[in-house]
Scaffold this motif. Sequence first.
Motif, PDB file in Angstrom:
ATOM      1  N   PHE A  75      -7.377   8.073  -0.326  1.00  0.00           N
ATOM      2  CA  PHE A  75      -5.961   7.812  -0.559  1.00  0.00           C
ATOM      3  C   PHE A  75      -5.685   6.344  -0.906  1.00  0.00           C
ATOM      4  CE2 PHE A  75      -6.281  11.347   2.465  1.00  0.00           C
ATOM      5  CZ  PHE A  75      -5.642  12.330   1.733  1.00  0.00           C
ATOM      6  N   ALA A  76      -4.598   6.123  -1.630  1.00  0.00           N
ATOM      7  CA  ALA A  76      -4.133   4.754  -1.887  1.00  0.00           C
ATOM      8  C   ALA A  76      -3.479   4.166  -0.644  1.00  0.00           C
ATOM      9  CB  ALA A  76      -3.155   4.748  -3.058  1.00  0.00           C
ATOM     10  N   SER A  77      -2.948   5.014   0.211  1.00  0.00           N
ATOM     11  CA  SER A  77      -2.414   4.586   1.502  1.00  0.00           C
ATOM     12  C   SER A  77      -3.530   3.992   2.348  1.00  0.00           C
ATOM     13  CB  SER A  77      -1.791   5.778   2.237  1.00  0.00           C
ATOM     14  OG  SER A  77      -1.477   5.452   3.574  1.00  0.00           O
ATOM     15  N   ARG A 102       0.941   6.975  -6.770  1.00  0.00           N
ATOM     16  CA  ARG A 102      -0.128   7.959  -6.958  1.00  0.00           C
ATOM     17  C   ARG A 102       0.394   9.376  -6.761  1.00  0.00           C
ATOM     18  NH1 ARG A 102      -6.258   7.552  -4.463  1.00  0.00           N
ATOM     19  NH2 ARG A 102      -6.986   9.560  -5.211  1.00  0.00           N
ATOM     20  N   GLY A 103       1.403   9.541  -5.927  1.00  0.00           N
ATOM     21  CA  GLY A 103       1.996  10.854  -5.717  1.00  0.00           C
ATOM     22  C   GLY A 103       3.078  11.228  -6.717  1.00  0.00           C
ATOM     23  N   GLY A 104       3.394  10.323  -7.661  1.00  0.00           N
ATOM     24  CA  GLY A 104       4.406  10.615  -8.673  1.00  0.00           C
ATOM     25  C   GLY A 104       5.788  10.102  -8.338  1.00  0.00           C
ATOM     26  N   THR A 157       0.832  -1.208   0.000  1.00  0.00           N
ATOM     27  CA  THR A 157       0.000   0.000   0.000  1.00  0.00           C
ATOM     28  C   THR A 157       0.867   1.259   0.000  1.00  0.00           C
ATOM     29  OG1 THR A 157      -0.221  -0.093   2.417  1.00  0.00           O
ATOM     30  CG2 THR A 157      -1.974  -1.106   1.095  1.00  0.00           C
ATOM     31  N   GLY A 158       2.036   1.186   0.632  1.00  0.00           N
ATOM     32  CA  GLY A 158       2.961   2.308   0.569  1.00  0.00           C
ATOM     33  C   GLY A 158       3.420   2.574  -0.852  1.00  0.00           C
ATOM     34  N   ALA A 159       3.688   1.495  -1.595  1.00  0.00           N
ATOM     35  CA  ALA A 159       4.113   1.641  -2.997  1.00  0.00           C
ATOM     36  C   ALA A 159       2.995   2.236  -3.846  1.00  0.00           C
ATOM     37  CB  ALA A 159       4.550   0.293  -3.552  1.00  0.00           C
ATOM     38  N   LEU A 204       2.895  11.157   0.948  1.00  0.00           N
ATOM     39  CA  LEU A 204       3.323  10.860  -0.423  1.00  0.00           C
ATOM     40  C   LEU A 204       2.359  11.395  -1.474  1.00  0.00           C
ATOM     41  CD1 LEU A 204       4.595   7.230   0.170  1.00  0.00           C
ATOM     42  CD2 LEU A 204       5.964   9.087  -0.781  1.00  0.00           C
ATOM     43  N   GLU A 205       1.070  11.389  -1.186  1.00  0.00           N
ATOM     44  CA  GLU A 205       0.078  11.745  -2.208  1.00  0.00           C
ATOM     45  C   GLU A 205      -0.202  13.235  -2.293  1.00  0.00           C
ATOM     46  OE1 GLU A 205      -3.252   8.808  -2.330  1.00  0.00           O
ATOM     47  OE2 GLU A 205      -1.979   7.660  -0.936  1.00  0.00           O
ATOM     48  N   THR A 206       0.374  14.023  -1.381  1.00  0.00           N
ATOM     49  CA  THR A 206       0.173  15.477  -1.412  1.00  0.00           C
ATOM     50  C   THR A 206       1.479  16.248  -1.546  1.00  0.00           C
ATOM     51  OG1 THR A 206       0.160  15.468   1.009  1.00  0.00           O
ATOM     52  CG2 THR A 206      -1.976  15.434  -0.090  1.00  0.00           C
ATOM     53  N   SER A 207       2.599  15.569  -1.575  1.00  0.00           N
ATOM     54  CA  SER A 207       3.905  16.242  -1.530  1.00  0.00           C
ATOM     55  C   SER A 207       4.133  17.175  -2.712  1.00  0.00           C
ATOM     56  CB  SER A 207       5.023  15.188  -1.476  1.00  0.00           C
ATOM     57  OG  SER A 207       6.293  15.800  -1.442  1.00  0.00           O
ATOM     58  N   LEU A 208       3.966  16.658  -3.921  1.00  0.00           N
ATOM     59  CA  LEU A 208       4.179  17.490  -5.106  1.00  0.00           C
ATOM     60  C   LEU A 208       3.208  18.667  -5.111  1.00  0.00           C
ATOM     61  CD1 LEU A 208       5.490  18.042  -7.856  1.00  0.00           C
ATOM     62  CD2 LEU A 208       3.816  16.455  -8.870  1.00  0.00           C
ATOM     63  N   GLN A 209       1.964  18.422  -4.735  1.00  0.00           N
ATOM     64  CA  GLN A 209       0.965  19.491  -4.727  1.00  0.00           C
ATOM     65  C   GLN A 209       1.329  20.588  -3.729  1.00  0.00           C
ATOM     66  OE1 GLN A 209      -2.069  16.564  -3.930  1.00  0.00           O
ATOM     67  NE2 GLN A 209      -3.199  17.154  -5.767  1.00  0.00           N
TER      68      GLN A 209
END
Length: 423
Positions: free
Chosen positions: A392-394, A84-86, A77-79, A328-333
Amino acid sequence: MTKLLIKNGRLVNPASNFDGIADILVEDGKIKEIAENITAEADKVIEAGGLVVAPGLVDVHVHFREPGQTHKEDIHTGALSAARGGFTTVVMMANTNPTISTVPVLEEVLASAAKEDINIKSVATITTNFDGKHLTDFPALLEAGAAGFSDDGIPLSDSAMVRSAMQEAVKYDTLISLHEEDPALTGVLGINDGEVSHKCGFTGAPTVSEYSMVARDAMIAYDTKARVHFQHMSAKESVEVIKFVKSLGANITSEVTPQHFSITEQEILTVGTNAKLNPPLRREEDRLAAIKGLQDGTIDVIATDHAPHTHEEKDQELTKAPSGMTGLETSLQLGLTHLVDEEYLTLSQLLEKMTLNPANLYGLDAGYLTEGGPADIVIFDDKKKVVIENDFASKANNTPFINQELTGKVMYTICDGNVVYEG
């Protein structure tokens, strides 16, 4: 292997300082060609007009909780969350149960990681089971595939042990990463000792608990000539210390998390325990100092410190709930919203901190785009406004950013030439 053609994207590659429109042809997991207009047969064509095409993101600080805490997260799930976060490459921390202190545990973790669609590395602990007293077997763990060493989550209080660890790191040419919070100077962990903690009626974690240890260990790094990385810097004075010791010639680097450059301790008053972190969110002046450190190169890397917890664990009194948030899923944003949109960094500068620099930290074959190089690529819309939803995918959703509008959306994550996420 899929033959993939990416057309008309804005290619931003910090390693070559390139920022312009180009096509990329991918074959057999590698980049075969980068050119203005490629005409070729392909199994899949991605029309990337109006989108950014960049090296796959690299995160050198994640907690995937396997083994022993897989009710929070596991490597699979971490992967999924990373993709999903790029992110195409991540480095896991070793505070699992059991800790990654021995070759058998490390081999078990790496075998699990090898099954995933992204590249997953792991550090081993500096001291056995985080005891702060006995060094692990550095050469055996490196031989088994350890990316480096960190007791992240537990500060090393004994300065003599820190020096011994750095001397061992020099001997085997490896990296030591440090979590800096002096427990003797700390009250309630996870909350800055300041306006908010005092309103809540307790003593929190003061900035001196961080910057005093940073100062000590940066100077030991200077003395030993070790490669030392300072994790999740949060205090204004820490940034100044790192800048000074770098000027002396020490071989040190540092990171900041997206949460620490995006929000402050005030978030505790609105979202509660989902804003409780180690080290804690600080004051506005600390947030701005972190951004300045990113601007002038004092801070080299943006890393998430992705730290999943269950709803039940977080749904406790502020003083009892565990510290940490997913990221991980919001970092780039968050980088696009708070650094690029606000004109603190260019897009290329942001990506350098999220691709090239973290890859170089651990000597990873990642973080760049070139013909013959790995086809690890993220394609994203750098203008689209998105409201963060609880999907989230997490396994976890412990983040203060739900319901916030942020900039950016990952459209494709490609690892080893394969599309591993499509938004």
